[in-house]
Design a protein around this motif. Structure first.
Motif, PDB file in Angstrom:
ATOM      1  N   HIS A 186       7.153 -10.315 -15.712  1.00  0.00           N
ATOM      2  CA  HIS A 186       5.883  -9.793 -15.187  1.00  0.00           C
ATOM      3  C   HIS A 186       4.916  -9.676 -16.357  1.00  0.00           C
ATOM      4  CE1 HIS A 186       3.243  -7.773 -12.462  1.00  0.00           C
ATOM      5  NE2 HIS A 186       3.196  -6.691 -13.205  1.00  0.00           N
ATOM      6  N   LYS A 187       3.845 -10.459 -16.296  1.00  0.00           N
ATOM      7  CA  LYS A 187       3.010 -10.548 -17.506  1.00  0.00           C
ATOM      8  C   LYS A 187       2.201  -9.284 -17.777  1.00  0.00           C
ATOM      9  CE  LYS A 187      -0.820 -13.246 -15.498  1.00  0.00           C
ATOM     10  NZ  LYS A 187      -0.478 -12.936 -14.094  1.00  0.00           N
ATOM     11  N   ARG A 188       2.117  -8.404 -16.800  1.00  0.00           N
ATOM     12  CA  ARG A 188       1.377  -7.157 -17.026  1.00  0.00           C
ATOM     13  C   ARG A 188       2.253  -6.046 -17.613  1.00  0.00           C
ATOM     14  NH1 ARG A 188      -2.795  -7.220 -12.112  1.00  0.00           N
ATOM     15  NH2 ARG A 188      -4.301  -8.529 -13.214  1.00  0.00           N
ATOM     16  N   ALA A 189       3.521  -6.357 -17.903  1.00  0.00           N
ATOM     17  CA  ALA A 189       4.419  -5.338 -18.480  1.00  0.00           C
ATOM     18  C   ALA A 189       3.811  -4.809 -19.774  1.00  0.00           C
ATOM     19  CB  ALA A 189       5.781  -5.957 -18.747  1.00  0.00           C
ATOM     20  N   LYS A 190       3.999  -3.512 -20.004  1.00  0.00           N
ATOM     21  CA  LYS A 190       3.435  -2.886 -21.211  1.00  0.00           C
ATOM     22  C   LYS A 190       4.542  -2.347 -22.094  1.00  0.00           C
ATOM     23  CE  LYS A 190       0.757   0.340 -19.963  1.00  0.00           C
ATOM     24  NZ  LYS A 190      -0.128   1.185 -19.218  1.00  0.00           N
ATOM     25  N   LYS A 191       4.311  -2.434 -23.407  1.00  0.00           N
ATOM     26  CA  LYS A 191       5.316  -1.889 -24.319  1.00  0.00           C
ATOM     27  C   LYS A 191       5.295  -0.364 -24.255  1.00  0.00           C
ATOM     28  CE  LYS A 191       4.927  -2.328 -28.902  1.00  0.00           C
ATOM     29  NZ  LYS A 191       4.763  -3.242 -30.047  1.00  0.00           N
ATOM     30  N   ILE A 192       6.485   0.249 -24.271  1.00  0.00           N
ATOM     31  CA  ILE A 192       6.608   1.712 -24.242  1.00  0.00           C
ATOM     32  C   ILE A 192       6.836   2.169 -25.683  1.00  0.00           C
ATOM     33  CG2 ILE A 192       8.043   3.618 -23.379  1.00  0.00           C
ATOM     34  CD1 ILE A 192       8.907   1.664 -21.082  1.00  0.00           C
ATOM     35  N   ASN A 193       6.071   3.136 -26.158  1.00  0.00           N
ATOM     36  CA  ASN A 193       6.233   3.573 -27.560  1.00  0.00           C
ATOM     37  C   ASN A 193       7.489   4.412 -27.752  1.00  0.00           C
ATOM     38  OD1 ASN A 193       3.867   2.320 -28.312  1.00  0.00           O
ATOM     39  ND2 ASN A 193       2.642   4.114 -27.734  1.00  0.00           N
ATOM     40  N   GLN A 194       7.749   5.277 -26.777  1.00  0.00           N
ATOM     41  CA  GLN A 194       8.867   6.210 -26.911  1.00  0.00           C
ATOM     42  C   GLN A 194       9.489   6.435 -25.539  1.00  0.00           C
ATOM     43  OE1 GLN A 194       7.712   9.404 -29.518  1.00  0.00           O
ATOM     44  NE2 GLN A 194       9.261  10.754 -28.686  1.00  0.00           N
ATOM     45  N   ILE A 195      10.815   6.425 -25.468  1.00  0.00           N
ATOM     46  CA  ILE A 195      11.475   6.590 -24.166  1.00  0.00           C
ATOM     47  C   ILE A 195      12.697   7.494 -24.323  1.00  0.00           C
ATOM     48  CG2 ILE A 195      12.894   4.475 -24.431  1.00  0.00           C
ATOM     49  CD1 ILE A 195      12.363   3.937 -21.426  1.00  0.00           C
ATOM     50  N   GLU A 196      12.976   8.275 -23.279  1.00  0.00           N
ATOM     51  CA  GLU A 196      14.135   9.184 -23.326  1.00  0.00           C
ATOM     52  C   GLU A 196      15.432   8.442 -23.037  1.00  0.00           C
ATOM     53  OE1 GLU A 196      13.759  12.592 -20.810  1.00  0.00           O
ATOM     54  OE2 GLU A 196      11.746  13.050 -21.556  1.00  0.00           O
ATOM     55  N   TYR A 197      16.530   8.950 -23.596  1.00  0.00           N
ATOM     56  CA  TYR A 197      17.847   8.336 -23.360  1.00  0.00           C
ATOM     57  C   TYR A 197      18.092   8.108 -21.869  1.00  0.00           C
ATOM     58  CZ  TYR A 197      19.092   9.792 -28.135  1.00  0.00           C
ATOM     59  OH  TYR A 197      19.141   9.971 -29.480  1.00  0.00           O
ATOM     60  N   ASP A 198      17.851   9.163 -21.063  1.00  0.00           N
ATOM     61  CA  ASP A 198      18.210   9.073 -19.644  1.00  0.00           C
ATOM     62  C   ASP A 198      17.432   7.976 -18.929  1.00  0.00           C
ATOM     63  OD1 ASP A 198      20.157  10.959 -19.672  1.00  0.00           O
ATOM     64  OD2 ASP A 198      18.802  12.630 -19.260  1.00  0.00           O
ATOM     65  N   GLU A 199      16.181   7.802 -19.335  1.00  0.00           N
ATOM     66  CA  GLU A 199      15.369   6.784 -18.671  1.00  0.00           C
ATOM     67  C   GLU A 199      15.850   5.375 -19.031  1.00  0.00           C
ATOM     68  OE1 GLU A 199      10.988   8.679 -18.082  1.00  0.00           O
ATOM     69  OE2 GLU A 199      11.543   8.217 -20.135  1.00  0.00           O
ATOM     70  N   ILE A 200      16.088   5.134 -20.302  1.00  0.00           N
ATOM     71  CA  ILE A 200      16.530   3.778 -20.676  1.00  0.00           C
ATOM     72  C   ILE A 200      17.969   3.540 -20.212  1.00  0.00           C
ATOM     73  CG2 ILE A 200      17.004   4.456 -23.085  1.00  0.00           C
ATOM     74  CD1 ILE A 200      15.957   0.958 -21.856  1.00  0.00           C
ATOM     75  N   PRO A 213      23.980  -0.849 -21.420  1.00  0.00           N
ATOM     76  CA  PRO A 213      24.088   0.540 -20.950  1.00  0.00           C
ATOM     77  C   PRO A 213      25.063   1.407 -21.762  1.00  0.00           C
ATOM     78  CG  PRO A 213      24.164  -0.970 -19.093  1.00  0.00           C
ATOM     79  CD  PRO A 213      24.132  -1.821 -20.328  1.00  0.00           C
ATOM     80  N   ASN A 214      26.255   0.895 -22.073  1.00  0.00           N
ATOM     81  CA  ASN A 214      27.217   1.713 -22.833  1.00  0.00           C
ATOM     82  C   ASN A 214      26.637   2.151 -24.170  1.00  0.00           C
ATOM     83  OD1 ASN A 214      29.074   1.321 -20.871  1.00  0.00           O
ATOM     84  ND2 ASN A 214      30.317  -0.172 -21.977  1.00  0.00           N
ATOM     85  N   SER A 215      25.853   1.267 -24.770  1.00  0.00           N
ATOM     86  CA  SER A 215      25.304   1.582 -26.095  1.00  0.00           C
ATOM     87  C   SER A 215      24.321   2.744 -25.994  1.00  0.00           C
ATOM     88  CB  SER A 215      24.632   0.359 -26.711  1.00  0.00           C
ATOM     89  OG  SER A 215      23.371   0.109 -26.123  1.00  0.00           O
ATOM     90  N   VAL A 216      23.556   2.791 -24.891  1.00  0.00           N
ATOM     91  CA  VAL A 216      22.587   3.885 -24.725  1.00  0.00           C
ATOM     92  C   VAL A 216      23.344   5.188 -24.495  1.00  0.00           C
ATOM     93  CG1 VAL A 216      20.594   4.710 -23.440  1.00  0.00           C
ATOM     94  CG2 VAL A 216      20.955   2.262 -23.677  1.00  0.00           C
ATOM     95  N   GLN A 217      24.440   5.088 -23.753  1.00  0.00           N
ATOM     96  CA  GLN A 217      25.247   6.284 -23.518  1.00  0.00           C
ATOM     97  C   GLN A 217      25.815   6.809 -24.846  1.00  0.00           C
ATOM     98  OE1 GLN A 217      28.694   5.690 -21.098  1.00  0.00           O
ATOM     99  NE2 GLN A 217      28.136   7.390 -19.772  1.00  0.00           N
ATOM    100  N   ASP A 218      26.293   5.886 -25.682  1.00  0.00           N
ATOM    101  CA  ASP A 218      26.804   6.294 -27.003  1.00  0.00           C
ATOM    102  C   ASP A 218      25.699   6.946 -27.835  1.00  0.00           C
ATOM    103  OD1 ASP A 218      29.347   5.338 -26.472  1.00  0.00           O
ATOM    104  OD2 ASP A 218      28.969   3.363 -27.351  1.00  0.00           O
ATOM    105  N   ALA A 219      24.501   6.379 -27.778  1.00  0.00           N
ATOM    106  CA  ALA A 219      23.381   6.940 -28.553  1.00  0.00           C
ATOM    107  C   ALA A 219      23.059   8.342 -28.045  1.00  0.00           C
ATOM    108  CB  ALA A 219      22.156   6.029 -28.442  1.00  0.00           C
ATOM    109  N   LYS A 220      23.055   8.491 -26.727  1.00  0.00           N
ATOM    110  CA  LYS A 220      22.730   9.796 -26.133  1.00  0.00           C
ATOM    111  C   LYS A 220      23.788  10.852 -26.502  1.00  0.00           C
ATOM    112  CE  LYS A 220      22.264  12.262 -21.882  1.00  0.00           C
ATOM    113  NZ  LYS A 220      22.338  12.335 -20.453  1.00  0.00           N
ATOM    114  N   LEU A 221      25.055  10.469 -26.327  1.00  0.00           N
ATOM    115  CA  LEU A 221      26.131  11.423 -26.605  1.00  0.00           C
ATOM    116  C   LEU A 221      26.121  11.867 -28.066  1.00  0.00           C
ATOM    117  CD1 LEU A 221      29.105   9.818 -24.630  1.00  0.00           C
ATOM    118  CD2 LEU A 221      27.934  11.975 -24.131  1.00  0.00           C
TER     119      LEU A 221
END
Ligand code: ADP
Ligand code: ASP
Ligand code: MG
Length: 405
Positions: A186-200, A213-221
């Motif tokens: 989708h060419k209108r996608a915008k870069k996100i500067n900062q995002i929470e663990y749960d959202e990503i 997904p597992n990597s984000v869970q590891d980062a969050k934990l």
């Protein structure tokens, strides 16, 4: 002195030219006086190619050998990076997972890293060397090679960052960061500067391929901040971090939109409406590692029978059908399948405090005459199942509806 983990994905090391380019990036970090640790994926296409070869050898390739085979791409990429860094006059060497070692638990092809014994690694790092570590692989308690799931190098990098108590963990990829939706789609996608663990975490689990997904869970934990950025252009990326107060919160309920395709809807009509039936249906599927996603059970009209609907991935359809038809524990009237479906999800912590999000999503889809087949929700996401021919249209209308354009 800061310890920095740099992870490079397949496209970032996809050719000799690209390996020379990322070696320059590594060189810059080293020249600034950091301790630098590199984690690499295989060159793009290599892992897929190895998987194809395994299928040509046997449809039932032995799992342990499969992991030995598919993890070889990382070894080659690491040696090439180390070779280039040596050429540039830096002290660098490749490290295979068994040489460190990186220890894993769980089944072949889908193991999880549980321990990294970093004594040798630290000694080398303290002597000024740059370790170039194979992502994606580990060893189990039988000293056999394991792999940690497709795109697993993200998790390797995060677990190494945790183990070495790194100041930064940077995931270099082929887009400038995490976008509101796949920027290639989708060419209108915008870069996100900062995002929470749960959202990503939700975005990744619901189909946004940018992080495993597992990597984000590891980062969050482990509370590890992760930066996702491009190895192609030098621009700021996206910071993945713990919950933070958002600017423009009033305006932005949704952070991102994810999609999956190749979903199949299965309906088992006229099953007995009594305790244990759902367990009888799903137990053999789970034993055969078939991932069941959305599940809906209709309210029984006569109190005796009901319909059960659930979704799986199309590659699991044949096996699933066989398992259900051979299941002696269940009785039903009709089994039906709907193929070529897609799941579109909107994700955002803003939804917790903003009523009416579901209605806005459904209204937006209805305005484009997109029929919703199954719905599932959690505190921070709403997913709907639609025909896959409408994916692009659905993403576009939702992106606009939730002010992401
Ligand atoms: P790497 O090989 O570096 O690990 P991946 O292919 O795994 O890269 O992930 C990057 C890709 O993820 C991008 O090329 C992009 O098409 C896709 N992608 C999907 N959803 C998103 C998103 N929301 N933001 C950024 N990229 C996304
Ligand atoms: N090379 C592996 C894959 O393609 C792991 C990775 O790229 O992270 O899945
Ligand atoms: Mg990836």
């Amino acid at each position: 002195m800061k310890t920095i983990i740099l992870k490079f994905g397949g496209t970032s090391v996809g050719s000799i030219e690209r390996i020379k380019k990322v070696s320059q990036i590594i060189y810059q970090y080293k020249k600034k006086g950091n301790k630098v640790v590199v984690v690499s994926s295989a060159m793009s296409g290599v892992t897929n190619d190895l998987i194809k070869k395994s299928k040509l050898i046997s449809k039932d390739f032995e799992r342990a050998e499969y992991d030995v085979l598919v993890s070889t791409g990382e070894q080659a990429a690491c040696a090439l990076i180390a070779g280039r860094l040596n050429h540039l006059g830096l002290k660098a060497r490749s490290w295979m997972s068994w040489q460190i070692p990186i220890l894993t638990d769980g089944p072949y092809s889908n193991a999880r890293i549980n321990k990294i014994i970093s004594k040798q690694l630290l000694k080398y790092l303290n002597s000024g060397g740059i370790p170039i570590i194979t992502g994606f692989q580990g060893i189990n308690n039988l000293s056999r090679l394991t792999t940690i799931g497709r795109s697993g190098s993200d998790a390797s990098a995060i677990m190494i960052a945790k183990n070495l108590n790194a100041s930064e963990c940077i995931i270099y990829t082929d887009v400038e960061g995490i976008y509101t939706t796949d920027p290639r789609f989708h060419k209108r996608a915008k870069k996100i500067n900062q995002i929470e663990y749960d959202e990503i975490l939700e975005m990744a689990s619901l189909g946004s391929k940018v992080m495993q997904p597992n990597s984000v869970q590891d980062a969050k934990l482990n509370n590890i901040d992760v930066i996702v950025k491009s190895s192609f252009v030098n621009k700021p990326g996206t910071l993945i971090t713990k919950s933070f107060k958002k600017k423009d919160f009033g305006n932005q309920i949704i952070t991102g939109i994810s999609s999956t395709k190749n979903d199949v809807k299965i309906t088992i009509a006229g099953v007995k409406d009594k305790p244990g039936v759902a367990a009888y249906i799903f137990e053999p599927l789970s034993k055969n590692l078939i991932n069941v996603d959305m599940v809906v059970q209709n309210i029984s009209l006569n109190g005796k029978e009901t319909d059960l609907t659930f979704t799986i991935k199309s590659e699991d359809l044949k096996r699933t059908e066989k398992i259900i038809r051979e299941n002696k524990n269940i009785f039903y009237k009709k089994l039906s399948f709907d193929k070529n479906l897609a799941k579109i999800s909107i994700i955002g912590v803003g939804m917790i405090t903003t009523p009416g999000t579901t209605y806005r999503m459904f209204k937006a889809l209805a305005s484009k005459k997109i029929n919703i087949m199954v719905i599932s929700t959690s505190e921070i996401k709403i997913s709907v199942l639609i025909s896959s021919k409408f994916i692009k249209k659905a993403i576009a209308v939702l992106h606009k509806e939730f002010n992401l354009d």
